[in-house]
Design a protein around this motif. Structure first.
Motif, PDB file in Angstrom:
ATOM      1  N   UNK A 133       0.843  -1.195   0.000  1.00  0.00           N
ATOM      2  CA  UNK A 133       0.000   0.000   0.000  1.00  0.00           C
ATOM      3  C   UNK A 133       0.877   1.244   0.000  1.00  0.00           C
ATOM      4  N   UNK A 134       0.983   1.890  -1.170  1.00  0.00           N
ATOM      5  CA  UNK A 134       1.801   3.096  -1.317  1.00  0.00           C
ATOM      6  C   UNK A 134       0.962   4.171  -2.005  1.00  0.00           C
ATOM      7  N   UNK A 135       0.095   4.844  -1.257  1.00  0.00           N
ATOM      8  CA  UNK A 135      -0.688   5.910  -1.872  1.00  0.00           C
ATOM      9  C   UNK A 135       0.198   7.091  -2.250  1.00  0.00           C
ATOM     10  N   UNK A 136       0.020   7.611  -3.450  1.00  0.00           N
ATOM     11  CA  UNK A 136       0.785   8.756  -3.942  1.00  0.00           C
ATOM     12  C   UNK A 136      -0.177   9.908  -4.171  1.00  0.00           C
ATOM     13  N   UNK A 137       0.138  11.062  -3.603  1.00  0.00           N
ATOM     14  CA  UNK A 137      -0.738  12.221  -3.720  1.00  0.00           C
ATOM     15  C   UNK A 137       0.101  13.445  -4.071  1.00  0.00           C
ATOM     16  N   UNK A 138      -0.404  14.274  -4.953  1.00  0.00           N
ATOM     17  CA  UNK A 138       0.303  15.488  -5.352  1.00  0.00           C
ATOM     18  C   UNK A 138       0.286  16.506  -4.213  1.00  0.00           C
ATOM     19  N   UNK A 139       1.367  17.249  -4.018  1.00  0.00           N
ATOM     20  CA  UNK A 139       1.401  18.250  -2.948  1.00  0.00           C
ATOM     21  C   UNK A 139       0.245  19.243  -3.012  1.00  0.00           C
ATOM     22  N   UNK A 140      -0.177  19.627  -4.216  1.00  0.00           N
ATOM     23  CA  UNK A 140      -1.263  20.599  -4.355  1.00  0.00           C
ATOM     24  C   UNK A 140      -2.589  20.077  -3.817  1.00  0.00           C
ATOM     25  N   UNK A 141      -2.699  18.756  -3.668  1.00  0.00           N
ATOM     26  CA  UNK A 141      -3.946  18.163  -3.185  1.00  0.00           C
ATOM     27  C   UNK A 141      -3.966  17.954  -1.681  1.00  0.00           C
ATOM     28  N   UNK A 142      -2.865  18.301  -1.000  1.00  0.00           N
ATOM     29  CA  UNK A 142      -2.763  18.061   0.442  1.00  0.00           C
ATOM     30  C   UNK A 142      -3.068  19.339   1.209  1.00  0.00           C
ATOM     31  N   UNK A 143      -3.959  19.220   2.186  1.00  0.00           N
ATOM     32  CA  UNK A 143      -4.316  20.354   3.045  1.00  0.00           C
ATOM     33  C   UNK A 143      -3.357  20.465   4.216  1.00  0.00           C
ATOM     34  N   UNK A 144      -3.056  19.335   4.859  1.00  0.00           N
ATOM     35  CA  UNK A 144      -2.153  19.335   6.016  1.00  0.00           C
ATOM     36  C   UNK A 144      -1.754  17.900   6.341  1.00  0.00           C
ATOM     37  N   UNK A 145      -0.708  17.768   7.153  1.00  0.00           N
ATOM     38  CA  UNK A 145      -0.328  16.472   7.700  1.00  0.00           C
ATOM     39  C   UNK A 145      -0.221  16.606   9.209  1.00  0.00           C
ATOM     40  N   UNK A 146      -0.486  15.507   9.902  1.00  0.00           N
ATOM     41  CA  UNK A 146      -0.429  15.529  11.362  1.00  0.00           C
ATOM     42  C   UNK A 146      -0.109  14.141  11.885  1.00  0.00           C
ATOM     43  N   UNK A 147       0.349  14.088  13.117  1.00  0.00           N
ATOM     44  CA  UNK A 147       0.649  12.809  13.735  1.00  0.00           C
ATOM     45  C   UNK A 147      -0.651  12.080  14.050  1.00  0.00           C
ATOM     46  N   UNK A 148      -0.639  10.765  13.892  1.00  0.00           N
ATOM     47  CA  UNK A 148      -1.833   9.974  14.174  1.00  0.00           C
ATOM     48  C   UNK A 148      -1.432   8.651  14.797  1.00  0.00           C
ATOM     49  N   UNK A 149      -2.409   7.831  15.123  1.00  0.00           N
ATOM     50  CA  UNK A 149      -2.145   6.542  15.748  1.00  0.00           C
ATOM     51  C   UNK A 149      -1.357   5.620  14.819  1.00  0.00           C
ATOM     52  N   UNK A 150      -1.559   5.759  13.512  1.00  0.00           N
ATOM     53  CA  UNK A 150      -0.831   4.929  12.554  1.00  0.00           C
ATOM     54  C   UNK A 150       0.551   5.475  12.262  1.00  0.00           C
ATOM     55  N   UNK A 151       0.765   6.735  12.519  1.00  0.00           N
ATOM     56  CA  UNK A 151       2.021   7.402  12.219  1.00  0.00           C
ATOM     57  C   UNK A 151       1.791   8.801  11.697  1.00  0.00           C
ATOM     58  N   UNK A 152       1.084   8.907  10.557  1.00  0.00           N
ATOM     59  CA  UNK A 152       0.818  10.214   9.974  1.00  0.00           C
ATOM     60  C   UNK A 152      -0.546  10.202   9.290  1.00  0.00           C
ATOM     61  N   UNK A 153      -1.252  11.302   9.417  1.00  0.00           N
ATOM     62  CA  UNK A 153      -2.530  11.487   8.734  1.00  0.00           C
ATOM     63  C   UNK A 153      -2.364  12.597   7.711  1.00  0.00           C
ATOM     64  N   UNK A 154      -2.799  12.332   6.490  1.00  0.00           N
ATOM     65  CA  UNK A 154      -2.703  13.310   5.413  1.00  0.00           C
ATOM     66  C   UNK A 154      -4.115  13.752   5.056  1.00  0.00           C
ATOM     67  N   UNK A 155      -4.442  14.968   5.408  1.00  0.00           N
ATOM     68  CA  UNK A 155      -5.767  15.511   5.091  1.00  0.00           C
ATOM     69  C   UNK A 155      -5.736  16.150   3.713  1.00  0.00           C
TER      70      UNK A 155
END
Length: 283
Positions: free
Chosen positions: A167-189
Motif C-alpha cells: 500500500x503506497x498511496x501517492x498524492x500530489x502536494x497541491x492536493x494536500x491540506x495538512x499532515x499531522x501525527x496519528x495513531x498509525x504514524x501520519x494522517x494526510x488531510x
C-alpha cells in the motif's frame, strides 16, 4: 590573527569529518570549520549506515570528534565561515574570531531543505515525514507508506517503496491540506475532504546549497548543488566539494550519510595527492 593551513574544510557533517580523518592520516595540516548545523539534526536515528543502524546522528559525530583527537594535524573550529577570498597564494577564510589562510579548500557545508509548504510537514520532518527510502523506508514496512510528490520524483520513490509495502498511496502536494501525527504514524488531510492514514510519508527534500562561499569564489554551481568532477574538484582550482552540497552525477543516487562520507574521502584523497605534488616539486 591569521592562521595558515595546507587545507581547510567548511562543514562538520559526515563528508567533512571523513575528509578530515583522511587528511589527518596523511599528516596534512587541516582546519575544519563546524557551525553546528546538520541536515540530519531532526532525525532521531540513522538507517542504512553499516555498523551504526539505529544510532543517533550525533553519536556518529561524537565518535568522529574523539577519533580525530589522535591526529594533531587536524584542528576543529566551532565557527561559521562568513566570507572567502583569494589572496594570491591561496584563500583567506573569515570567521567571527579570525582570518584563516588555506592553500586548498573543501566545501562540505551541506544544504538546507526547502520543505513543501504544507502545514505539519516541518513539525514531523525527520520523524514520520521523510526524504530517503534507503535511510528510513525499511523501518516503516509493511506500511502503508505514503508519497507526497509528483512527476519523476513520485514515480521513482513510489516504485522503490512498493518493494516494502503493498500500500503506497501517492498524492500530489497541491492536493494536500495538512499532515499531522496519528495513531498509525501520519494522517494526510486532503483538500477534497478525504484523508490518508499511513505509517509515514516521503516527500522531495528540495535541497538548496547552504553556504554562500561558492558564490564568493565564483565557483560554478546549479540548483542541484556545486558542480564537481569525479574527484570532487570544482570549477576553481584548489577548491573541492563533497557531501550533499555537491551535485550528484544522478539524482537517483541517495543523499545519505554513507555517500557523503565516500565523497569526502574521495576529495580528501585528491587534496592529499595535490599536497604531495607540491611537497615533491612535481606540480
Amino acid at each position: 590573527m591569521t592562521w595558515k593551513y595546507q587545507a581547510a574544510i567548511i562543514g562538520g557533517g559526515p563528508a567533512g569529518l571523513q575528509a578530515a580523518l583522511t587528511l589527518g592520516r596523511m599528516h596534512v595540516e587541516t582546519v575544519v570549520f563546524d557551525d553546528g548545523r546538520y541536515r540530519n539534526a531532526s532525525s532521531s536515528v540513522m538507517g542504512n549506515v553499516l555498523g551504526w543502524a539505529g544510532a543517533e546522528p550525533a553519536a556518529l559525530r561524537a565518535a568522529a570528534h574523539e577519533e580525530l583527537v589522535a591526529y594533531p594535524w587536524v584542528r576543529r573550529v566551532p565557527e561559521r565561515v562568513e566570507t572567502a577570498r583569494e589572496d594570491g597564494s591561496g584563500l583567506v577564510l573569515v570567521t567571527p574570531s579570525a582570518q584563516w589562510s588555506a592553500e586548498r579548500l573543501l566545501l562540505a557545508s551541506g544544504v538546507d531543505d526547502a520543505l513543501l509548504p504544507i502545514p505539519g510537514v516541518r513539525e514531523l520532518w525527520g520523524d514520520t515525514v521523510l526524504p530517503c527510502p534507503y535511510c528510513h523506508g525499511h523501518e516503516f514496512a509493511p506500511g502503508p507508506i505514503a508519497v507526497i510528490s509528483d512527476g519523476g520524483h513520485a514515480e521513482h520513490v513510489g516504485g522503490l517503496l512498493r518493494g516494502l509495502s503493498s500500500s503506497v498511496p501517492v498524492v500530489a502536494p497541491a492536493d494536500v491540506l495538512s499532515v499531522s501525527r496519528s495513531a498509525t504514524g501520519v494522517r494526510i488531510d486532503l483538500r477534497d475532504g478525504g484523508a490518508i492514514e499511513a505509517a509515514c510519508a516521503f516527500i522531495p527534500p528540495n535541497a538548496r546549497v547552504r553556504s554562500g562561499i561558492a558564490d564568493d569564489l565564483g565557483i560554478r554551481s546549479a540548483p542541484e548543488g556545486i558542480e564537481i568532477d569525479a574527484l570532487g574538484r570544482t570549477s576553481r582550482a584548489g577548491v573541492w566539494a563533497a557531501g550533499d552540497v555537491a551535485k550528484r552525477v544522478d539524482s537517483r543516487i541517495p543523499a545519505a550519510v554513507v555517500t557523503a562520507m565516500a565523497s569526502g574521502l574521495t576529495a580528501a584523497a585528491d587534496i592529499a595527492a595535490s599536497v604531495a605534488l607540491v611537497r615533491d616539486g612535481r606540480s
